[in-house]
Design an enzyme around this catalytic site. Structure first.
Site, short mmCIF file in Angstrom:
data_model
loop_
_atom_site.label_atom_id
_atom_site.label_comp_id
_atom_site.label_asym_id
_atom_site.label_seq_id
_atom_site.Cartn_x
_atom_site.Cartn_y
_atom_site.Cartn_z
N HIS A 235 -5.23 -22.33 -8.00
CA HIS A 235 -5.65 -22.79 -6.67
C HIS A 235 -6.91 -23.68 -6.75
O HIS A 235 -6.87 -24.85 -6.45
CB HIS A 235 -5.95 -21.59 -5.76
CG HIS A 235 -4.78 -20.66 -5.57
ND1 HIS A 235 -3.59 -21.03 -4.96
CD2 HIS A 235 -4.63 -19.36 -5.90
CE1 HIS A 235 -2.77 -19.99 -4.93
NE2 HIS A 235 -3.37 -18.97 -5.49
O1 RIB Z 1 -6.24 -18.15 -1.74
C1 RIB Z 1 -6.81 -18.57 -2.96
C2 RIB Z 1 -8.30 -18.66 -2.85
O2 RIB Z 1 -8.84 -17.37 -2.56
C3 RIB Z 1 -8.99 -19.10 -4.15
O3 RIB Z 1 -10.16 -19.81 -3.86
C4 RIB Z 1 -9.32 -17.81 -4.81
O4 RIB Z 1 -10.45 -17.91 -5.70
C5 RIB Z 1 -9.69 -16.95 -3.65
O5 RIB Z 1 -11.05 -17.24 -3.32
#
Ligand code: RIB
Ligand code: CA
Length: 293
Positions: A235
Site C-alpha cells: 500500500h
Molecule cells: O490500509 C492500508 C494503510 O493502513 C497503510 O498505510 C498501512 O500502513 C495502514 O496504515
C-alpha cells in the site's frame, strides 16, 4: 523535490520510507509521525530506526497520539507489537526532535518558497488536519499531498467500504478533503493491484542491498499475518512511487466525502484526484531498483 513524510510505521510504511530516503531525487527533510498502525511512541521510534537503516539521518517529529474525535484502533495483528513485524532494525541515530510534527511542518513550509514542498501521507490524516486547524495559510503552501487511503469501488479492509487510514480518523480525512488542497489519493483500488509474492522477496534479497533485504524481511513478516496468501499488497510504497513515476498510475477525478460514522469514502462535493490503476510490473521494477541503490 522537498518532501515531508507523515507516517505510522508500520511494515509497508517502512518500505515506502526506505525507498524515499534512498532515492537521490527525493529530498526528505522530515519524518512526522502519527498514531495509527501502532501507538505514537512506537511509530516515532520506528521512524528513527528506519532512517538509521537507510543510513540517512532524518529529523523525526512526533505528531498526534490519537484521532481528532475518536479512540485509536491500532492494527497489531498485521504490523506486530513492535510495528515492524519483528524485523531487526538498528536503534535511531538520534532521539526525536523536541518540536512536534505540526510545528515542524509550519517551519519547513515557511522556510521554502510556496508550492515547493510535497507531503506524503502514509497513515491517518490527523497531523495534516491539525495543520489545517492551526495554520491554514501554511497548509496552502504545500505543493501537493499524496496520500494512501480510502476505498472507492473496492471493498474496505476495516469494514465493508472503510480503509484503515481514513477510518482511523474520519474527521481528519473529511477536513483534508474539504480544504481545497492539491490532494492525490491512492486508495485500495490501486494499492491492491501492486503486490509482492515470494519470487519478489527473493529478487529483493538477491540485490544484496541492505534496504532491499530489510524490505524482503518486512514482506515476509507481512505474509506471516495471513494464511495461504500468494501475494501481499504494497500500500504505502505507492505514495513515493507515484511521485517518481506518475506514468505508472492511472488517475481519475472523483467527487468525494467521508462518512464520519463508517469512515468510508462516499460520493460528495469535493473533487479529488484518485489513482485507480497501476502498472504493477513497472512499480515492482521501480521499487526494486530504488531499494537497491
Ligand atoms: O490500509 C492500508 C494503510 O493502513 C497503510 O498505510 C498501512 O500502513 C495502514 O496504515
Ligand atoms: Ca501506513
Amino acid at each position: 523535490m522537498t518532501i515531508i513524510i507523515d507516517t505510522d510505521p508500520g511494515i509497508d510504511d517502512a518500505i515506502a520510507i526506505l525507498y524515499a530516503l534512498r532515492h537521490p531525487a527525493q529530498d526528505v527533510v522530515a519524518l512526522t509521525t502519527v498514531a495509527g498502525n501502532i501507538g505514537l511512541s512506537v511509530t516515532t521510534f520506528n521512524a528513527g530506526r528506519i532512517a538509521a537503516l537507510a543510513g540517512v539521518p532524518t529529523p523525526v517529529h512526533a505528531g498526534a497520539a490519537a484521532p481528532l474525535d475518536k479512540e485509536a484502533s491500532p492494527e497489531l495483528g498485521i504490523h506486530g507489537n513492535d510495528g515492524l513485524g519483528g524485523v531487526h532494525f538498528p536503534e535511531p541515530l538520534s532521539p526525536p526532535a523536541s518540536q512536534d510534527a505540526v510545528a515542524a511542518m509550519i517551519e519547513i513550509l515557511a522556510a521554502h518558497p510556496p508550492k515547493t514542498v510535497d507531503l506524503f501521507c502514509l497513515g491517518p490524516l490527523t497531523n495534516l488536519a491539525l495543520l489545517l486547524k492551526r495554520a491554514p495559510e501554511s497548509a496552502q503552501r504545500i505543493r501537493r499531498v499524496i496520500a494512501m487511503g480510502g476505498a472507492v469501488d473496492e471493498p474496505g479492509n476495516v469494514g465493508p467500504k472503510a480503509e484503515f487510514n481514513i477510518a482511523h480518523d474520519p474527521h481528519a480525512a473529511a477536513a483534508v478533503l474539504a480544504a481545497n488542497l492539491p490532494v492525490t489519493l491512492i486508495p485500495l483500488d490501486a494499492t491492491r493491484q501492486f503486490r509482492a509474492d515470494v519470487g519478489y522477496i527473493t529478487a529483493l534479497r538477491e540485490t544484496g542491498a541492505e534496504c532491499a533485504k530489510a524490505s524482503a524481511d518486512l514482506i515476509d513478516a507481512y505474509f506471516a499475518t495471513t494464511d495461504g496468501a500468494e501475494s501481499r499488497p504494497l500500500h504505502d510504497p505507492c505514495v513515493p512511487l507515484l511521485a517518481r513515476h506518475p506514468e505508472l498510475f492511472t488517475l481519475e477525478t472523483r467527487l468525494l466525502d467521508v462518512d464520519l460514522a463508517t469512515g468510508a469514502l462516499v460520493d460528495g462535493p469535493h473533487p479529488i484526484k484518485v489513482a485507480m490503476g497501476v502498472d504493477a510490473d513497472g512499480l515492482r521494477a521501480a521499487l526494486l531498483k530504488g531499494l537497491s541503490c
